[in-house]
Design an enzyme around this catalytic site. Structure first.
Site, PDB file in Angstrom:
ATOM      1  N   CYS A 187      56.910  38.141  38.452  1.00  0.00           N
ATOM      2  CA  CYS A 187      56.877  37.929  39.905  1.00  0.00           C
ATOM      3  C   CYS A 187      56.133  36.644  40.237  1.00  0.00           C
ATOM      4  CB  CYS A 187      56.202  39.120  40.587  1.00  0.00           C
ATOM      5  SG  CYS A 187      56.009  38.913  42.374  1.00  0.00           S
ATOM      6  N   CYS A 190      24.185  41.728  25.435  1.00  0.00           N
ATOM      7  CA  CYS A 190      22.945  41.608  24.674  1.00  0.00           C
ATOM      8  C   CYS A 190      23.272  40.891  23.364  1.00  0.00           C
ATOM      9  CB  CYS A 190      22.370  42.999  24.422  1.00  0.00           C
ATOM     10  SG  CYS A 190      20.797  43.001  23.571  1.00  0.00           S
TER      11      CYS A 190
END
EC number: 1.8.4.11
Length: 311
Positions: A10, A284
């Site tokens: 699309c 982390c």
């Protein structure tokens, strides 16, 4: 100005995405490479045209390869005649060029992308045969209808595309020579450094953090924050493309491991206790897995293209 025509399902989402990419000067929805020089939305499944976006760009600001890396970021390249929920030949994928000189770069990118998949690519690669500009109501559709249907995440246009081919992984023998024993143990053997006694946990200068093994950019200082955990913490990678994820069940825990895309280096883990106003994630990361490039050295070291993504 340079141009390329991109079919990616699309065209509402594809047009909106590329309109947000720095260096793109225009993005126009239309119908390409069908039978005949005329068609309209109601007829494209009969005339064989593909919903396509005509992308015009300034080659001084963005290269064709970068345009194509953006393109492959937002499509499923092995899906034939289907993108998202849209099915039909009008939703096929394709790269249509008007300058034969572009073919070398196009072939290079296709070859690089193909290596990532077990299935063959379903993306057409052709000269532009014809292009019909779509009806006015299709142009800037998502700007006029912000809650309208879109099969892609157009917000990804805000992230840089990082060319993986620039950062090849050295051999294991070379890594053992260039990395310290501690860096090798963390990146290649999944070890973890000690908290609060590593080089970057409390460093907040402007710059980027790259894979210690390959130099591939991974994190930006603008996304770094003090988490109190004793390791460098980030709310997100500099681009979603540069990291991979793997479930980690070691030490009787279930965690999500973060690894670098090209180097496949163990970086650390991602948790859901980060700043809520920044998405809620905490990456982390081991200091031994990364190398800091100060902002004032980025141009010298080949990272000038990322200066806009550093605070």
């Amino acid at each position: 100005m340079h141009e390329i025509y991109l079919a990616g399902g699309c065209f509402w989402g594809v047009e909106e995405y590329f309109s947000r990419v720095p260096g793109v000067t225009d993005a126009v929805s239309g119908y390409a490479n069908g039978r005949g020089e005329t068609t309209k939305y109601e007829l494209i499944n009969q005339t064989g045209h593909a919903e396509t976006v005509h992308v015009t760009y300034d080659a001084k600001q963005i290269s064709l390869k970068e345009i194509l890396l953006h393109y492959f970021r937002i499509i499923n390249p092995t899906s034939k005649n289907k993108q998202g929920n849209d099915v039909g030949t009008q939703y096929r994928t394709g790269v249509y060029y008007t300058d034969d000189k572009d073919l070398e770069v196009i072939n290079q990118v296709f070859d690089e992308v193909a290596k990532k998949y077990d299935q063959p690519l379903a993306v057409e690669k052709e000269n532009l045969k014809n292009f019909v500009v779509a009806e006015d109501y299709h142009q800037d559709y998502l700007k006029k209808n912000p809650n309208g249907y879109c099969h892609i995440n157009v917000n990804q246009a805000a992230y840089p595309v990082i060319d993986a081919s620039k950062y090849p992984k050295p051999s294991d023998e070379e890594l053992k020579k260039t990395l310290s024993p501690e860096e090798y143990a963390v990146t290649q053997e999944n070890q973890t450094e000690r908290a609060f006694s590593n080089r970057y946990w409390d460093k907040f200068e402007s710059g980027i953090y790259v894979d210690i093994a390959t130099g591939e950019p991974l994190f930006s200082s603008k996304d770094k924050f003090e988490s109190g955990c004793g390791w460098p913490s980030f709310t997100q990678p500099i681009s979603p493309d540069v990291v991979t994820y793997k479930e980690d069940k070691s030490y009787n825990m279930t965690r999500m491991e973060v690894r670098s895309r090209v180097g496949d280096s163990h970086l650390g883990h991602v948790f859901t206790d980060g700043p809520q106003d920044k998405g809620g994630l905490r990456y982390c990361i081991n200091s031994l897995s990364i190398r800091f490039i100060p902002k004032d050295q980025m141009e010298e070291k080949g990272y000038a293209y990322l200066l806009d993504y550093v605070d």
